[in-house]
Design a protein around this motif. Structure first.
Motif, short mmCIF file in Angstrom:
data_model
loop_
_atom_site.label_atom_id
_atom_site.label_comp_id
_atom_site.label_asym_id
_atom_site.label_seq_id
_atom_site.Cartn_x
_atom_site.Cartn_y
_atom_site.Cartn_z
N PHE A 29 2.72 -3.38 -3.22
CA PHE A 29 4.17 -3.20 -3.07
C PHE A 29 4.89 -4.46 -3.53
O PHE A 29 5.86 -4.39 -4.30
N GLU A 30 4.41 -5.61 -3.06
CA GLU A 30 5.06 -6.88 -3.43
C GLU A 30 5.04 -7.07 -4.95
O GLU A 30 6.01 -7.52 -5.54
N HIS A 33 7.26 -3.58 -6.62
CA HIS A 33 8.45 -2.87 -6.11
C HIS A 33 9.67 -3.11 -6.98
O HIS A 33 10.50 -2.21 -7.15
N GLN A 55 10.79 3.68 -1.77
CA GLN A 55 9.97 3.92 -0.57
C GLN A 55 9.10 5.15 -0.75
O GLN A 55 7.90 5.15 -0.43
N PHE A 58 6.00 4.56 -2.99
CA PHE A 58 4.87 3.86 -2.39
C PHE A 58 4.26 4.64 -1.23
O PHE A 58 3.06 4.52 -0.96
N MET A 59 5.06 5.48 -0.57
CA MET A 59 4.47 6.35 0.45
C MET A 59 3.56 7.38 -0.22
O MET A 59 2.50 7.74 0.31
N ARG B 63 10.32 -4.26 1.65
CA ARG B 63 8.94 -4.34 2.14
C ARG B 63 8.86 -3.99 3.64
O ARG B 63 7.98 -3.26 4.07
N ARG B 65 10.87 -2.12 5.27
CA ARG B 65 11.11 -0.68 5.42
C ARG B 65 9.84 0.11 5.11
O ARG B 65 9.51 1.09 5.77
N PHE B 66 9.12 -0.33 4.09
CA PHE B 66 7.87 0.34 3.70
C PHE B 66 6.83 0.21 4.82
O PHE B 66 6.17 1.18 5.20
N ALA B 69 7.70 2.50 7.64
CA ALA B 69 7.43 3.91 7.32
C ALA B 69 5.94 4.21 7.44
O ALA B 69 5.54 5.26 7.94
#
Lengths: 183, 230
Positions: A29-30, A33, A55, A58-59, B63, B65-66, B69
């Motif tokens: 993610f880092e 993103h 979001q 990545f979910m 980040r 927020r991720f 979730a």
């Protein structure tokens, strides 16, 4: 640029995520993103939606991590996931897509840097293009992906990706010319 | 090669993707062709301008927020009612139901002798859908929930209506060949969680049986589909 000797590759991190290492996904993610957000924002022309789609992307990576093939490259796969999330969003909210004017108004600019006429004209021309054209231009020019990677993302052959890019660029040129004629 | 062929290579040239031989050929043609030089300059200007477009910056706190979730999802996916239900159903289908408490549940269609279905009755799929936003069941309530689902399933079995039942894995699965449904992945999407194949006379009877499921009390929904006889 990462030192490959010190930090694991994206693919290695995905493998770790598949094995249950939740921290690996955080590192991915880092790393990515900013690119995913920029892509979504350019495709959707809606910053709030892009934040949500970042979001969601990545979910989905988390949820569908077992579908990541060991011999695939992560970055094109990630963009493909983002693309599917954007398409799902567009099909849900086609009536709510921001207009060109909203996109431009919404775009915060550094106070010291007023937009040049060229950039404004280009933004407007880009906004008038079909989303598929915009996508090709964004992937190629902003994210500097190869045609092989773009082909993986949009689901076509490398040759077709090249042809579509040429057509998108020609339409952008045309849109810029029309803009010049009007102003 | 014609001028338009050279011009078609300009983008690859600007992106540094032309092999050296083709690049040299292009450059020498440009030197002798004013029309292609003009096309090159026009293309270059736009290509460079595209590269200077501001990159939208991702919002602060993305980040965090991720991570939140993911934590929420992990809580939601923690072993809960459905996991217990799976064990219950497995026990039922394997015939290990001796001593299973069936209390407080009455078949809406009476006893098997009055209404029982024959092996020739049409089959219906009851697809149990679960809201992904549904709160997980408190541990103290889980046992009661298992009893409710178990009693319902056992009554279907006792009535000779239960053909098969399974719980689906706690993931979103995959769909090939088409884009996912629009609601997939949204916070309150209804996702398939398990299924029953039952025997019933018609949709009306299948609906009546489905309505008696405890599933509705927990925010679930049920899709009913007749199975085509083979």
């Amino acid at each position: 640029m990462r030192n490959p000797l010190e930090s694991p590759s994206d693919e290695r991190l995905m493998h770790a995520a598949i094995q249950g290492d939740s921290g690996a996904l955080g590192v991915l993610f880092e790393r990515h993103h900013a690119d995913v957000y920029a892509y979504c924002a350019r495709i959707l022309m809606d910053r709030d939606a892009a934040a949500d789609l970042l979001q969601e992307t990545f979910m989905r990576v988390h949820r569908y991590r077992h579908g990541f093939s060991g011999d695939s490259r992560f970055r094109p796969w990630l963009f493909r996931v983002a693309r599917n999330a954007c398409r799902d969003h567009l099909s849900r909210a086609s009536k709510r897509t921001s207009t060109e004017a909203e996109w431009l108004r919404d775009r915060p600019l550094p106070a010291s840097e007023a937009p040049s006429d060229v950039i404004v004209a280009l933004e407007q021309a880009l906004a008038r293009l079909p989303a598929d054209d915009r996508e090709l231009l964004v992937l190629k020019r902003l994210h500097e992906l190869s045609y092989a990677e773009i082909a993986t993302i949009v689901g076509c052959s490398e040759g077709a990706a090249r042809v579509r890019m040429h057509r998108a660029f020609a339409r952008l040129q045309q849109a810029c010319l029309e803009k010049e004629r009007v102003t | 090669m014609r001028c338009e062929d050279y011009q078609a290579r300009l983008l690859e040239h600007l992106a540094g993707e032309l092999d050296p031989e083709a690049a040299n050929e292009l450059v020498s043609h440009m030197a002798s062709c004013p029309a292609c030089r003009e096309a090159r300059d026009r293309t270059t200007r736009l290509w460079q301008a595209l590269g200077t477009l501001p990159v939208p910056q991702s919002p602060a706190g993305a980040r965090a927020r991720f991570d939140e979730a993911r934590e929420r999802q992990a809580r939601r996916r923690s072993p809960g009612a459905w996991l217990r239900m799976a064990a219950t159903l497995s026990a039922l289908l394997l015939g290990g139901v001796a001593g299973f408490a069936v209390r407080g549940w009455v078949s809406p269609l009476g006893t098997p002798s009055a209404t029982g279905s024959s092996p020739d009755s049409p089959q219906f799929l009851l697809l149990l859908l679960e809201s992904t936003a549904a709160p997980s069941v408190e541990p103290e309530r889980q046992a009661a929930l298992v009893r409710e689902y178990g009693a319902w399933a056992e009554q279907l079995r006792a009535d000779g209506r239960l053909v098969s039942a399974e719980k689906l894995a706690d993931d979103d699965g995959l769909r090939l060949g088409a884009e996912g449904p629009a609601a997939r992945g949204s916070p309150d999407a209804l996702m398939p969680a398990g299924y029953f194949v039952i025997r019933a006379r018609d949709y009306a009877e299948a609906t009546e049986l489905a309505r008696s499921s405890p599933h509705f009390r927990y925010g679930g929904a049920i899709d009913i589909r007749a199975i085509e006889p083979t």
